[in-house]
Design an enzyme around this catalytic site. Sequence first.
Site, PDB file in Angstrom:
ATOM      1  N   GLU A  73      63.607 -18.505  87.613  1.00  0.00           N
ATOM      2  CA  GLU A  73      62.632 -19.480  87.901  1.00  0.00           C
ATOM      3  C   GLU A  73      61.389 -18.992  87.341  1.00  0.00           C
ATOM      4  OE1 GLU A  73      60.403 -21.867  91.325  1.00  0.00           O
ATOM      5  OE2 GLU A  73      62.491 -21.263  91.510  1.00  0.00           O
ATOM      6  N   ASP A 115      72.377  -8.699  99.335  1.00  0.00           N
ATOM      7  CA  ASP A 115      72.981  -9.968  99.607  1.00  0.00           C
ATOM      8  C   ASP A 115      71.958 -10.934  99.908  1.00  0.00           C
ATOM      9  OD1 ASP A 115      74.460 -11.993 100.623  1.00  0.00           O
ATOM     10  OD2 ASP A 115      75.914 -10.713 102.067  1.00  0.00           O
ATOM     11  N   LYS A 119      60.625 -21.638 101.274  1.00  0.00           N
ATOM     12  CA  LYS A 119      61.344 -21.524  99.817  1.00  0.00           C
ATOM     13  C   LYS A 119      60.493 -20.581  99.088  1.00  0.00           C
ATOM     14  CE  LYS A 119      63.073 -23.014  95.700  1.00  0.00           C
ATOM     15  NZ  LYS A 119      62.287 -22.826  94.475  1.00  0.00           N
ATOM     16  N   HIS A 157      52.610 -23.479  87.193  1.00  0.00           N
ATOM     17  CA  HIS A 157      54.109 -23.494  86.815  1.00  0.00           C
ATOM     18  C   HIS A 157      54.769 -24.378  85.537  1.00  0.00           C
ATOM     19  CE1 HIS A 157      58.468 -23.516  88.168  1.00  0.00           C
ATOM     20  NE2 HIS A 157      58.180 -25.072  87.763  1.00  0.00           N
TER      21      HIS A 157
END
Length: 427
Positions: free
Chosen positions: A89, A282, A266, A380
């Site tokens: 991302e 993990d 998030k 972004h």
Amino acid sequence: MQSTTRANRTSRIAGFHKKTPRERLDLVAAFADLSASEVAHLAEFGNLAPDLADRLIENVVGTMNVPVGIATNMRIDGEDVLIPMATEESSVVAAVCNAARQVYEDGFTTSVSGNLMIAQVQVVGVSDPYAARLRILEQREALRALCDACDPVLVRLGGGLRDVEVRVLDTLGGPMVVTHLIVDTRDAMGANAVNTMAEAVAPHIAGWSGGRVYLRILSNLADRRLARAHAVWRTDAIGGPEVRDGIVSAYHLAEADPYRAATHNKGIMNGIDAVVLATGNDTRAIEAGAHAYAARSGRYTSLTRYEVTASGDLSASIELPLAVGLVGGATKLHPTAQACLKILGATTAERLARIIAAVGLAQNFSALKALATTGIQKGHMALHAQNIAMMAGAVGEEIEAVAQVLVDRRLVRLDVAQEVLGEIRGG
């Protein structure tokens, strides 16, 4: 390579797991009508040897290479650290760099609660569950001996069973007696160790309780393995009181509203997952634990907190479970993970967890600052525009040229990129 028709394709391939990665790939290519270039791309395993990949997971046909970037400017507990981050991302690495730069002089202060993991043993069909709870607790020393015998190396390194808890739960299926084995797993994530212990003690717990054991497995809500980070951004360094207050207001919304908290958290996990993945840990376990911890009060809320100090600066903190390790699984086997751990300089699981918590806080600060000022899209989209330019077919210097036009026009879209690329090449 002979193609099959859709009518006679079958996913039932006898002995698929026994074949080599290339043999599997050829079968998949025939099934999916992959082109020669697509097959060649999948056959290129990058920096992970095919035989190692074939042992890490099942039915391997290729690898998915994710970019590894380095976040700079991070000072954690007085030590400068370079942070490897594996992510696809845009703006994630840049966000950590920018947040860390603005607090570099004071840096991040971190702490951990320890390396304790929880294994659960579920018992059903108990006629006297509360008395059974006491019978199990009376066997604490027997449980310690059983658990520690499962992993003498862990015990020799200072780990092993630390405590036993027994809970009686009212469930849709009736009362259940659930035993928690609290285990110090030292520098391992610990899943295999605690699962083995749960399996070993299960028959004994069944006998003591008079019930029937079903589940014997760890909990990913590792709330005995918390990592914390704190930092203070000086108001004059981040744009003044209006920016500070905007960040605090954004936090207040995330604290109050699960719809906002989901996106807020998030963003935190954008940074955390990138370091977890880069070090071979993990990501799914970390995600599950973090979101469960965010809902521990019965209401899903923010993993971070923002306050204004007495001197008017912005104080930020984060606390979440981080069950990460330095040994076992991909962390120890994957050469990229080993290189990333060396870059980090993390020699203990606790230090790795501290670093990851600081990265999560930095990521969150950058996101909230962007939301409180220019909006999340400006930074972004400036990076995303390059991806759109490449999707349109731009190469070399064309990529930056097309991206800049998209940003200037505030139209970061594929059709616009194709049009701009045509103009550049036509001109």
